[in-house]
Design an enzyme around this catalytic site. Structure first.
Site, short mmCIF file in Angstrom:
data_model
loop_
_atom_site.label_atom_id
_atom_site.label_comp_id
_atom_site.label_asym_id
_atom_site.label_seq_id
_atom_site.Cartn_x
_atom_site.Cartn_y
_atom_site.Cartn_z
CG ASN A 7 -1.91 1.09 1.68
OD1 ASN A 7 -2.09 1.42 0.37
ND2 ASN A 7 -2.88 1.14 2.26
NE ARG A 94 -6.80 1.46 0.03
CZ ARG A 94 -6.38 2.73 0.89
NH1 ARG A 94 -5.43 3.34 0.96
NH2 ARG A 94 -7.14 3.45 0.93
CG HIS A 183 -13.30 3.09 3.53
ND1 HIS A 183 -13.65 4.10 3.84
CD2 HIS A 183 -11.90 3.39 3.54
CE1 HIS A 183 -12.89 4.77 4.43
NE2 HIS A 183 -12.19 4.18 4.59
NE ARG A 244 -10.44 12.29 3.39
CZ ARG A 244 -10.48 10.53 3.49
NH1 ARG A 244 -11.09 10.34 3.79
NH2 ARG A 244 -9.23 10.65 2.60
CD GLU A 389 -9.10 -1.47 3.99
OE1 GLU A 389 -8.50 -1.35 5.01
OE2 GLU A 389 -9.44 -0.67 3.58
#
Ligand code: ADP
Length: 405
Positions: A7, A94, A183, A244, A389
């Protein structure tokens, strides 16, 4: 099959090396993170299974040098876990944004690279770093099979009514401005894992997955397919997050830009990196743990932020129950929802009217392992499922690499 999962961020490389015997039988050989690439001093934290962790501080100029360092560490006689590079069968990456090009994982070739490059336009902070990661692997292991898994792919099953914005249609035709979600790998994993754990047939089910971490999104999943999700064109849409702002009246954006004389890039930075927990707490923290501690000490602002967090999740879950005309299973996952029983309890308390009932004792203890936190009498099952993940990426990489042989 030994799979390296990568990643890559703009200044970091996170990795896991997994020995995959099958989808469900596997072992983690090592994991780690190389941070602050390109800065005067970089830091590698390497955790080999069954051996002492290694922390190295040294300058690492770019991703190519960084990837070589990671791979060399994996074969190091003292800290390593494999004998040579030849032991690695395939590498899975990823990728944040695959737009309308990718609805599943694929083997990397020139065409795939071109499309990931086109998608840089939608994910300017992430996709360029992923490309650097792919290139860096090719540099050290030119013959190896590389696979890419996209955060957006799972949501490609959304219908146009769910993914279109009510903007002039030409912006979709010209620029593909629409909702892509994010996601996806996590929502896919916890919905399947949750359904199996709760004894529900995923192909005949209505599931809502709440991935509540530093970044947060909620997804409606019908018969195993994503039908709606809270993140949109970028991961900014939806609920309050660590830094965010989530959804708001779009006129706020132009109003503030005019009032404060902000450029588009400055406004983007404020909404993505200086808002959410961090912005509402006036710079105190983007970490949920600090907010919980402060709320316990009587801090009213921390309470306001955490109240908004619960309200935002509640509105999304409620909307998706209506959208699917029911729900069989609600799943909570990721850093915040896995570790804070009160969030799961408070969200579910808002659905008491429809017969959702949490077992307070089980919920309070649920951490680290899959758990059903609803009572047997509850009309809807509720679960806490730790996300993974990397496992999804490793499984997809294994299948695609096997198919190539
Ligand atoms: P990311 O989106 O970066 O993967 P995570 O899923 O790791 O983020 O979630 C990070 C959030 O999880 C932080 O806000 C942190 O406060 C929260 N968190 C992590 N561990 C705990 C814990 N043990 N107790 C409470 N909150 C936690």
């Amino acid at each position: 099959m030994i799979i390296l999962v990568i990643n890559c961020g703009s200044s970091s490389i996170k990795y896991q090396l997994l020995d995959m015997k099958s989808d469900d039988v596997y072992s983690l050989l090592a994991k780690g993170i190389l941070e602050r690439i390109g800065m005067p001093m970089s830091k590698l934290t390497h955790k080999p299974t069954g051996k002492d962790p290694l922390v190295l501080e040294m300058p690492v100029s770019d991703h190519k040098v960084g990837m070589k360092l990671v791979l060399d560490t994996l074969i190091d006689p003292v800290h390593g876990v494999i004998g040579s590079f030849a032991d690695i069968d395939a590498v899975g990456h990823r990728i944040v944004q695959g737009a309308e090009y990718f609805s599943g994982s694929v083997i990397v070739d020139d065409d795939v690279i071109d499309k990931i490059r086109i998608c840089c336009d939608y994910a300017p902070l992430h996709n360029p770093a992923h490309l650097l990661g792919i290139e860096a692997v090719s540099n050290v292991l030119p013959e190896i099979t590389q696979v890419v898994t996209f955060d957006t792919a799972f949501h490609q099953t959304m219908e146009p009514a769910a993914y279109m914005y009510a903007l002039p249609y030409e912006y979709y035709s010209k620029y593909r401005v629409r909702r892509y979600g994010a996601h996806g790998t996590s929502h896919l994993y916890v919905s399947h894992e949750g359904a199996a754990f709760a004894g529900i047939d995923i192909n005949n089910s209505k599931i809502i997955t709440c991935h509540i971490g530093n970044g947060s999104s909620v997804t409606a999943i019908k018969n195993g397919k994503s039908v709606d999700t809270s993140m949109g064109f970028t991961p900014l849409e939806g609920m309050i997050m660590g830094t965010r702002c989530g959804t708001m009246d779009p006129n706020v954006v132009t109003y503030l830009m005019k009032k404060e004389g902000l450029t588009p890039d400055q406004m983007t930075d404020i909404m993505n990196k200086k808002s959410g927990f961090l912005g509402m707490s006036e710079g105190v923290t983007s970490d949920c743990r600090d907010l919980v501690d402060r709320r316990e000490a009587g801090d009213k602002r921390a309470k306001l932020i955490l109240d908004k967090l619960v309200l935002d999740i509640t509105k999304l879950v409620g909307g998706y129950i209506a959208e699917m005309n029911g729900v069989d299973l609600i799943v909570f996952t990721a850093g915040i929802a896995e570790n804070n029983p009160w969030i799961r309890r408070d969200v579910c308390a808002n659905f008491g009217y429809m017969g959702i009932e949490i077992d307070e004792e089980v919920n309070a203890k649920a951490r680290r392992d899959n758990a059903i936190i609803s009572t047997p009498a509850s009309k809807v099952k509720v679960a806490m499922i730790p996300t993974d993940e990397e496992l999804v990426i490793a499984r997809d990489t294994m299948h695609l690499a096997e198919g190539r042989k």
